[in-house]
Structures are given as structure tokens and as C-alpha cells.
Write an enzyme that holds these catalytic residues in place. Structure first.
Site, PDB file in Angstrom:
ATOM      1  N   HIS A 157      42.621  38.632  43.138  1.00 36.79           N
ATOM      2  CA  HIS A 157      41.148  38.441  42.547  1.00 36.79           C
ATOM      3  C   HIS A 157      40.912  37.934  41.416  1.00 36.79           C
ATOM      4  O   HIS A 157      41.374  38.540  40.321  1.00 36.79           O
ATOM      5  CB  HIS A 157      40.897  39.961  42.968  1.00 36.79           C
ATOM      6  CG  HIS A 157      39.336  40.099  42.859  1.00 36.79           C
ATOM      7  ND1 HIS A 157      38.468  39.702  43.904  1.00 36.79           N
ATOM      8  CD2 HIS A 157      38.430  40.661  42.207  1.00 36.79           C
ATOM      9  CE1 HIS A 157      37.212  39.698  43.895  1.00 36.79           C
ATOM     10  NE2 HIS A 157      37.022  40.424  42.682  1.00 36.79           N
TER      11      HIS A 157
ATOM     12  N   SER B 282      33.262  37.319  43.034  1.00 37.14           N
ATOM     13  CA  SER B 282      33.163  38.656  43.406  1.00 37.14           C
ATOM     14  C   SER B 282      31.716  39.164  43.954  1.00 37.14           C
ATOM     15  O   SER B 282      31.195  38.476  44.559  1.00 37.14           O
ATOM     16  CB  SER B 282      33.770  39.494  42.185  1.00 37.14           C
ATOM     17  OG  SER B 282      34.414  40.624  43.089  1.00 37.14           O
TER      18      SER B 282
HETATM   19  C1  GTR Z   1      34.897  45.548  43.504  1.00 37.44           C
HETATM   20  C2  GTR Z   1      34.069  45.532  44.590  1.00 37.44           C
HETATM   21  C3  GTR Z   1      33.939  44.167  45.382  1.00 37.44           C
HETATM   22  C4  GTR Z   1      33.840  43.261  44.556  1.00 37.44           C
HETATM   23  C5  GTR Z   1      34.511  43.483  43.105  1.00 37.44           C
HETATM   24  C6  GTR Z   1      34.150  42.760  41.982  1.00 37.44           C
HETATM   25  O1  GTR Z   1      35.024  46.974  42.925  1.00 37.44           O
HETATM   26  O2  GTR Z   1      34.532  46.757  45.493  1.00 37.44           O
HETATM   27  O3  GTR Z   1      32.930  44.295  46.560  1.00 37.44           O
HETATM   28  O4  GTR Z   1      32.525  42.846  44.128  1.00 37.44           O
HETATM   29  O5  GTR Z   1      34.145  44.693  42.644  1.00 37.44           O
HETATM   30  O6  GTR Z   1      32.860  42.343  41.447  1.00 37.44           O
HETATM   31  O7  GTR Z   1      34.616  42.311  40.895  1.00 37.44           O
END
Ligand code: GTR
Length: 355
Positions: A336, A193
């Protein structure tokens, strides 16, 4: 599934017309300068030295007798004095071991995202640090950790925290290069991420990394920004302005005018292997846009006489992986996350391509 037509996206070119392989090192420099100025901010040069102190070493029962656990404090000189941060190593009792420098959200032993024993069993050593120990992941006017050690110019190009975390990973590399058991030609960085964005930017700038892995890195990471769905420059610069340089905000709602796009970041790893991992339900990150970067970056590998992305013209189905060339890609089924499946795929790809 068919993917978007790359030509219609009118991406900024990675290569200049008529480029030859010998032109790539110079073009790399230009692109790093462009990303530094417009997106991540300029990082300071490497420090004159990176000091180290072993705080703890556990052998014996540590990791089922298969590896030493070592906690090290790294110290670097900065304009405002010495700066130190802790790094944890898991070092298998073996020789010529490849090393993963994993940028982590949490402190060792690092929780849900990192299956340490599986990595050791896969033949890899691990170095990891918690990004908050470098500078905190919050809007604090750059007052924490490494961020506070450098004056800011306030000209729009000062480094954001992604650049700071990436710079710290390079300091871990400084120390890793002193370790006898590590194969210095097979050290790569990995992150998930926001730290997947960081791993790409780290590997792009620091050619000592033999490869980089970004998992579900999405917007401002592996995903092409033009026509991206889910998170856009507007969202990310509002929620996390401190990850970037101020200049990046210029492109809110004007992504099609950006003189750069993220396929160029993926391409900056060339000729080294690079890995982009997506998850099918991770629509905020934009799996298809992550795949498009890999497709577009392929031309650089071709120019260098290497296979880039090995694919059959389809967007992969969930569960499929593309490991034939130096650009690795998989689409995990699900949301995710950085899962054991992802790590197994990274090791499988690196076993094949990190030689
Ligand atoms: C989210 C963000 C993403 C991603 C994520 C993370 O809130 O919008 O770009 O990087 O966090 O790091 O878990």
C-alpha cells in the site's frame, strides 16, 4: 491468474434491462442518489460563489524556473458563515496545461506521495490541498472545519467526511476554471487510499472533472464489496464511522443485501476516463476486488459506444497495466503506497485518453 466469476457475485446492476445510451444521464442521477443515501451522505449543492485570494506567488527559482508556485485561499459561503481553506498550485509556464487536483494527506510540498517536479516535467499542473484543512480526519462529532458549518439532520443520510473532502475538491475546480493557462477540458482529480475513495466520489458527482484516479482505494472505494477479503464494511465503519453517513452501518455483515456496490461508483465516471490502481501486496484494500469493479463497469462504456477495460481475460500480473480503453488499471508490485511508478502510469494513461 484467473479472477473470480463476476456473475457469481450477483452484483446489483449498473444498467437497467434494455437500457440505451440516452438513459445513462438519468441512471447516473439515480446511482448518485443511492450512494448519497446509503454510503457517503448527501452533499450540499455548490455554493453561490467561490471566492479566492492569492496569499503567495513564487516565480523565479521556484520549481527550477519551470513553474509558478501559488498559494491561494478559497472562501465559500455556508449556512454558518464563510469558510476558507488553503490550496496550493504549481503552474508550469505553458499554455493549455492539463491539471491534476490532488487530494493530499499533508500540506504542500506534500511529502512522500507526490513527486511534484516529475509531474511538471510530465506536462501537468498541480493543485493540492490538505484534507485536514477542510475537516479533520478524526472522530470529532463533526466539529472541525467545513463539517461544523452545516446543521445535521440526524436522519442517517448526513454527509460524512469523504463527501466533505470531495466537495472541497469541487471548490478547487471552481477556481481552476478561472486560470488562463489551464486546459479546462483536462482537469482530473486523484487521491490515494481514503483519498482515492474520495477522488472517485468527487469525479462521480462533479462532471466537470474530465477523469478520476484512485490509488489503492480498496473498501468503499474502487473495490467491489461482495466477497471482498481484507477490509469489510464492519471494519471501516468501526474505525472510521465519520467518513460515511450513518446508514452505511446497516450493511455490516449484510453486504450481499446492499442495493449498490462499488463497481457502480467506478461506472459513474463514464463516459469519462477513470483509473484504478492496485498494489499486489495490498491485501487489506483487495486488489482483485478493485479489478472486478473495472471489469463490471465496462458494460456502461460499451453501451456508450466506447472501449472500457481493455483486457485479455486474465487478472494482470504485478507490473502489468491495461491502458487500451477508458478504464485504466495497473497492478503495481509491492505494498500500500502511492509511488512514482503509480504517477508515471497515471500520466501515461491520461496523455492517451484525456484529449
Ligand atoms: C486504512 C483504511 C483503509 C484505507 C487506509 C488509508 O486504515 O482501513 O480503508 O483508506 O486507511 O487511507 O490509508
Amino acid at each position: 491468474m484467473i479472477y473470480k466469476d463476476l456473475a457469481k457475485l450477483e452484483l446489483p446492476p449498473i444498467l437497467k434491462p434494455g437500457s440505451e445510451a440516452k438513459d445513462w444521464p438519468q441512471r447516473r442521477k439515480e446511482l448518485i442518489e443511492l450512494f448519497s443515501r446509503e454510503e457517503y451522505g448527501f452533499s450540499p449543492p455548490p455554493p453561490s460563489f467561490t471566492g479566492s485570494k492569492v496569499l503567495k506567488s513564487e516565480t523565479g527559482n521556484s520549481w527550477a524556473g519551470k513553474a509558478e508556485y501559488r498559494e491561494v485561499e478559497l472562501t465559500v459561503p455556508t449556512p454558518k458563515g464563510d469558510f476558507s481553506f488553503p490550496v496550493d498550485f504549481v503552474l508550469p509556464y505553458s499554455e493549455n496545461v492539463p491539471l491534476i487536483i490532488y487530494l493530499s494527506f499533508t500540506k504542500y510540498p506534500i511529502g512522500k506521495y507526490c513527486p511534484i517536479e516529475e509531474l511538471i516535467d510530465g506536462g501537468y499542473a498541480l493543485a493540492t490541498f490538505c484534507y485536514d484543512d477542510v475537516t479533520e480526519d478524526k472522530e470529532d462529532d463533526f466539529s472541525s472545519g467545513l463539517a461544523a458549518m452545516f446543521e445535521r439532520r440526524n436522519d442517517g443520510t448526513d454527509w460524512g467526511k469523504i463527501s466533505m473532502w470531495a466537495w472541497a475538491a469541487s471548490r478547487v475546480m471552481d477556481y481552476a476554471l478561472t486560470l488562463d493557462s489551464i486546459d479546462k477540458k483536462r482537469i482530473f482529480c486523484a487521491g490515494h487510499s481514503r483519498l482515492g475513495k474520495t477522488a472517485l466520489w468527487c469525479g462521480a458527482q462533479d462532471e466537470r472533472f474530465a477523469a478520476a484516479v484512485s490509488n489503492n482505494s480498496g473498501c468503499s472505494g474502487a473495490a467491489v464489496t461482495r466477497e471482498k477479503t481484507g477490509e469489510r464494511v464492519e471494519h471501516i465503519t468501526k474505525s472510521f464511522p465519520y467518513w460515511f453517513c450513518v446508514n452505511y452501518k446497516k450493511y455490516i455483515g449484510k453486504e450481499e443485501t446492499m442495493p449498490f456496490d462499488q463497481h457502480q461508483l467506478v461506472a459513474l465516471l463514464a463516459p469519462r476516463p477513470v483509473y484504478v490502481a492496485s498494489a499486489s501486496e495490498d491485501l487489506w484494500a483487495g486488489p482483485e476486488s478493485e479489478f472486478l469493479s473495472c471489469l463490471a463497469a465496462d458494460e456502461v462504456y460499451k453501451l456508450l459506444g466506447l472501449e472500457g477495460l481493455s483486457h485479455d481475460g486474465r487478472y494482470p500480473e504485478p507490473g502489468e497495466f491495461l491502458h487500451g480503453g477508458n478504464i485504466g488499471y495497473h497492478l503495481r508490485s509491492g505494498p500500500h503506497f502511492l509511488s512514482r511508478y503509480d504517477w508515471q502510469m497515471f500520466m501515461r494513461f491520461m496523455d492517451k485518453h484525456l484529449l
